[in-house]
Write a protein that holds these residues in place. Structure first.
Motif, mmCIF file in Angstrom:
data_model
loop_
_atom_site.group_PDB
_atom_site.id
_atom_site.type_symbol
_atom_site.label_atom_id
_atom_site.label_comp_id
_atom_site.label_asym_id
_atom_site.label_seq_id
_atom_site.Cartn_x
_atom_site.Cartn_y
_atom_site.Cartn_z
ATOM 1 N N UNK A 48 52.650 25.146 8.632
ATOM 2 C CA UNK A 48 53.191 26.376 8.484
ATOM 3 C C UNK A 48 53.799 26.827 9.729
ATOM 4 N N UNK A 49 54.959 27.434 9.815
ATOM 5 C CA UNK A 49 55.506 27.951 11.221
ATOM 6 C C UNK A 49 56.356 29.155 10.972
ATOM 7 N N UNK A 50 56.072 30.197 11.502
ATOM 8 C CA UNK A 50 57.119 31.348 11.723
ATOM 9 C C UNK A 50 57.043 31.754 10.143
ATOM 10 N N UNK A 51 56.058 32.066 9.490
ATOM 11 C CA UNK A 51 55.980 32.732 8.026
ATOM 12 C C UNK A 51 56.709 31.759 7.060
ATOM 13 N N UNK A 52 56.784 30.381 7.391
ATOM 14 C CA UNK A 52 57.209 29.617 6.305
ATOM 15 C C UNK A 52 56.335 28.257 6.230
ATOM 16 N N UNK A 53 56.478 28.026 5.099
ATOM 17 C CA UNK A 53 55.693 26.711 4.567
ATOM 18 C C UNK A 53 56.643 25.521 4.539
ATOM 19 N N UNK A 88 53.312 37.386 0.929
ATOM 20 C CA UNK A 88 52.871 38.399 1.741
ATOM 21 C C UNK A 88 51.586 38.539 2.066
ATOM 22 N N UNK A 89 50.666 38.305 1.149
ATOM 23 C CA UNK A 89 48.898 38.559 1.525
ATOM 24 C C UNK A 89 48.402 37.717 2.433
ATOM 25 N N UNK A 90 49.299 36.462 2.592
ATOM 26 C CA UNK A 90 48.827 35.708 3.753
ATOM 27 C C UNK A 90 49.529 35.730 5.194
ATOM 28 N N UNK A 91 50.484 36.425 5.272
ATOM 29 C CA UNK A 91 51.174 36.434 6.325
ATOM 30 C C UNK A 91 50.206 37.188 7.509
ATOM 31 N N UNK A 92 50.483 36.935 8.540
ATOM 32 C CA UNK A 92 49.790 37.512 9.847
ATOM 33 C C UNK A 92 48.400 36.639 10.061
ATOM 34 N N UNK A 93 48.182 35.701 9.317
ATOM 35 C CA UNK A 93 46.890 34.992 9.475
ATOM 36 C C UNK A 93 47.011 34.124 10.700
ATOM 37 N N UNK A 128 41.294 28.735 6.847
ATOM 38 C CA UNK A 128 40.515 28.801 5.809
ATOM 39 C C UNK A 128 40.611 29.787 4.918
ATOM 40 N N UNK A 129 39.613 29.782 3.820
ATOM 41 C CA UNK A 129 39.497 30.820 2.960
ATOM 42 C C UNK A 129 40.776 30.665 1.805
ATOM 43 N N UNK A 130 41.257 31.650 0.964
ATOM 44 C CA UNK A 130 42.241 31.697 0.099
ATOM 45 C C UNK A 130 43.455 30.915 0.421
ATOM 46 N N UNK A 131 43.965 31.244 1.834
ATOM 47 C CA UNK A 131 45.316 30.553 2.061
ATOM 48 C C UNK A 131 45.029 28.921 2.180
ATOM 49 N N UNK A 132 43.902 28.416 2.721
ATOM 50 C CA UNK A 132 43.689 27.087 3.017
ATOM 51 C C UNK A 132 43.754 26.556 1.460
ATOM 52 N N UNK A 186 58.974 23.421 13.557
ATOM 53 C CA UNK A 186 57.616 23.366 12.696
ATOM 54 C C UNK A 186 56.840 22.042 12.925
ATOM 55 N N UNK A 187 57.429 20.970 13.098
ATOM 56 C CA UNK A 187 56.625 19.675 13.309
ATOM 57 C C UNK A 187 55.935 19.873 14.864
ATOM 58 N N UNK A 188 56.819 20.431 15.871
ATOM 59 C CA UNK A 188 55.974 20.415 16.981
ATOM 60 C C UNK A 188 54.933 21.615 17.191
ATOM 61 N N UNK A 189 55.451 22.861 16.681
ATOM 62 C CA UNK A 189 54.520 23.828 17.052
ATOM 63 C C UNK A 189 53.779 24.526 15.702
ATOM 64 N N UNK A 190 54.115 23.933 14.662
ATOM 65 C CA UNK A 190 53.415 24.434 13.272
ATOM 66 C C UNK A 190 51.973 24.228 13.250
ATOM 67 N N UNK A 191 51.402 24.852 12.412
ATOM 68 C CA UNK A 191 49.980 24.549 12.066
ATOM 69 C C UNK A 191 49.871 23.884 10.583
ATOM 70 N N UNK A 192 48.815 22.785 10.525
ATOM 71 C CA UNK A 192 48.619 22.266 9.352
ATOM 72 C C UNK A 192 47.596 22.844 8.544
#
Length: 88
Positions: free
Chosen positions: A56-61, A77-82, A36-40, A25-31
């Motif tokens: 955020x990495x592999x559907x985990x925060x 669930x509503x933010x998965x696959x973003x 953007x939007x509601x997830x942000x 997660x630290x190497x490949x995850x997203x901050x």
């Protein structure tokens, strides 16, 4: 031959998996700033609430403070696959 895993064995497997996933997660995850939007807004709320870093990495925060993993949450669930709007 039936294989039996002890409680201690299960605990060690979880620890190893957690360490590996945290490293990934630290190497490949997203901050949070990469979305953007509601997830942000949701991620910014989590980050601002206790001054944590969010990855955020592999559907985990992953919630991180002082380079220590505090907790791991499932992405709602509503933010998965973003996909992030910015890349590293």
């Amino acid at each position: 031959m039936k294989r039996i895993v002890t409680k201690h064995g299960k605990k060690r497997i979880k620890e190893i998996n957690t360490r590996y996933n945290y490293k990934q997660a630290r190497m490949k995850g997203n901050y949070n700033y990469q979305y953007d939007g509601d997830f942000r807004k949701f991620l910014d709320y989590l980050a601002h609430k206790n001054k944590h870093k969010i990855t955020v990495y592999n559907n985990y925060i992953y919630i991180i403070k002082n380079n220590k993993l505090v907790t791991v949450l499932n992405v709602p669930n509503k933010y998965k696959n973003l996909t992030p709007i910015y890349t590293k």
